[in-house]
Scaffold this motif. Structure first.
Motif, PDB file in Angstrom:
ATOM      1  N   ARG A 201      71.305  11.949 129.596  1.00 13.67           N
ATOM      2  CA  ARG A 201      69.946  11.502 129.306  1.00 13.67           C
ATOM      3  C   ARG A 201      68.980  11.771 130.458  1.00 13.67           C
ATOM      4  NH1 ARG A 201      69.779   5.743 126.853  1.00 13.67           N
ATOM      5  NH2 ARG A 201      71.097   5.385 128.678  1.00 13.67           N
ATOM      6  N   GLN A 204      66.017  14.286 130.471  1.00 10.05           N
ATOM      7  CA  GLN A 204      64.699  13.852 129.979  1.00 10.05           C
ATOM      8  C   GLN A 204      64.176  14.565 128.734  1.00 10.05           C
ATOM      9  OE1 GLN A 204      61.991  13.974 133.312  1.00 10.05           O
ATOM     10  NE2 GLN A 204      63.173  12.479 134.495  1.00 10.05           N
ATOM     11  N   SER A 205      64.645  15.770 128.439  1.00  7.30           N
ATOM     12  CA  SER A 205      64.158  16.456 127.238  1.00  7.30           C
ATOM     13  C   SER A 205      65.096  17.589 126.865  1.00  7.30           C
ATOM     14  CB  SER A 205      62.752  17.018 127.459  1.00  7.30           C
ATOM     15  OG  SER A 205      62.794  18.110 128.363  1.00  7.30           O
ATOM     16  N   GLY A 206      64.966  18.032 125.611  1.00  3.86           N
ATOM     17  CA  GLY A 206      65.743  19.172 125.156  1.00  3.86           C
ATOM     18  C   GLY A 206      65.366  20.444 125.891  1.00  3.86           C
ATOM     19  N   GLU A 207      64.091  20.574 126.243  1.00  2.70           N
ATOM     20  CA  GLU A 207      63.638  21.761 126.977  1.00  2.70           C
ATOM     21  C   GLU A 207      64.298  21.826 128.349  1.00  2.70           C
ATOM     22  OE1 GLU A 207      61.689  19.601 125.446  1.00  2.70           O
ATOM     23  OE2 GLU A 207      60.958  20.837 123.771  1.00  2.70           O
ATOM     24  N   ASN A 208      64.387  20.683 129.020  1.00  2.00           N
ATOM     25  CA  ASN A 208      65.046  20.650 130.329  1.00  2.00           C
ATOM     26  C   ASN A 208      66.536  20.937 130.197  1.00  2.00           C
ATOM     27  OD1 ASN A 208      62.668  20.014 131.659  1.00  2.00           O
ATOM     28  ND2 ASN A 208      63.038  17.799 131.610  1.00  2.00           N
ATOM     29  N   ALA A 233      69.163  11.155 121.797  1.00  2.00           N
ATOM     30  CA  ALA A 233      67.766  11.395 122.151  1.00  2.00           C
ATOM     31  C   ALA A 233      67.237  12.687 121.543  1.00  2.00           C
ATOM     32  CB  ALA A 233      67.614  11.438 123.673  1.00  2.00           C
ATOM     33  N   TYR A 235      68.225  15.820 122.325  1.00  2.00           N
ATOM     34  CA  TYR A 235      68.194  16.985 123.220  1.00  2.00           C
ATOM     35  C   TYR A 235      69.017  18.135 122.658  1.00  2.00           C
ATOM     36  CZ  TYR A 235      66.713  13.512 126.761  1.00  2.00           C
ATOM     37  OH  TYR A 235      66.077  12.520 127.452  1.00  2.00           O
TER      38      TYR A 235
END
Length: 309
Positions: A201, A204-208, A233, A235
């Protein structure tokens, strides 16, 4: 004793999960493999080459084309008059079929065995792997699912088993195959990958996740995994999940990035040979099982690590 093992396959090739299941079955006695499907002649020939296998049964029927559990289970139950134990890999497919077979035979299923202590005695994990239970069955026949990470893989070559066709397959009429959405990837499958890079987690994001985890995995030729928190989440897809409610893995190297190490996640990867953890929280539970721990900001460490590889 005689043990019957269901071959896990995708219609084209035998999946690795079958091989440790054969090893477990061999500890009980003579091993017979069951190949169920449609047009599975080549798979049966490959199964006959697995070391330690005495016989391969082939159920080739349109009703078994997609190995629907409602159609496979009655077939297996009918064959069990000649066998003392039925074993499946502890995969999604195996977990779908084995309980139905146990119900048809009116016996208790023992799930995810870790060892064979005797013809009727096995060990299995409980409390998310924090305790190991020794279970003895009093049933005349055993129905078992096998945790593949607990047994060595049987050699895929060297056997010369006989191949026999079997009948009895039929469409139960209670389910039908509608379609599949199968993700394809050049990366190794999680359950067979020698190296796995997992993200949590903290990304922080799927892009990261895509920008940091996937380049590192590609450099290492690794499979990509994730914690349940990262999956929940959004991602990454569900099939990336490693843990008690995801996939159980035991690669040579497991790299946990931004994963705190909840007990449910540890249950799915703590048997890895080498565990490397990257997390900014030095008190994260993951460090209690890690062989190598790096405390720091993953957004700085991971790009640098990827660049230096």
């Amino acid at each position: 004793m005689k043990a019957l093992v269901l071959v896990e396959h995708d219609g084209h090739a035998i999946k690795d999960a079958t091989l440790p299941t054969v090893t477990a079955a061999a500890k009980l006695g003579d091993v017979t493999l069951l190949v169920a499907g449609q047009g599975v002649g080549a798979i049966a020939e490959a199964a006959a080459k697995i070391a330690g296998v005495a016989e391969v049964l082939v159920a080739d029927d349109a009703a078994l084309a997609h190995m629907l559990a409602e159609n496979v289970a009655p077939l297996v139950a009918g064959l069990m008059t000649d066998y003392d134990a039925f074993l499946v890999p502890a995969t999604t497919n195996g977990k779908n079929i084995a309980p139905r077979v146990a119900a048809l035979l009116d016996v208790t299923m023992i799930s995810e065995i870790l060892s064979v202590e005797g013809p009727d005695t096995f060990t299995r994990p409980i409390y998310a792997g924090n305790a190991i239970a020794t279970v003895q069955t009093k049933d005349a026949k055993s129905v078992l699912s096998v945790r593949g990470t607990a047994f060595e893989k049987a050699p895929a070559e060297g056997g010369a088993a006989t191949i026999e066709p079997v009948s009895g397959a039929a469409d139960a009429g209670v389910s039908e195959y509608v379609g599949s959405e199968i993700a394809t990837s050049a990366r190794p499958e999680l359950t067979s990958a020698k190296i796995i890079v997992s993200g949590g987690r903290a990304l922080q994001s799927g892009e990261n996740f895509t920008a940091l985890i996937e380049p590192l995995a590609d450099k290492l030729g690794a499979g990509v995994g994730a914690s349940r928190a990262a999956v929940d989440a959004g991602y990454v897809p569900n099939d990336y999940q490693v843990g008690q409610t995801g996939k159980i893995v035991a690669p040579e190297v497991y790299i946990a990035i931004g994963i705190s190490g909840a007990i449910q996640h540890l249950a799915g990867m703590k048997d890895s040979k080498v565990i490397i953890a990257i997390n900014k929280d030095e008190d994260a539970p993951i460090f209690q099982v890690a062989d190598v721990g790096l405390v720091g900001d993953l957004f700085k460490i991971v790009p640098e690590l990827t660049e230096k590889l």
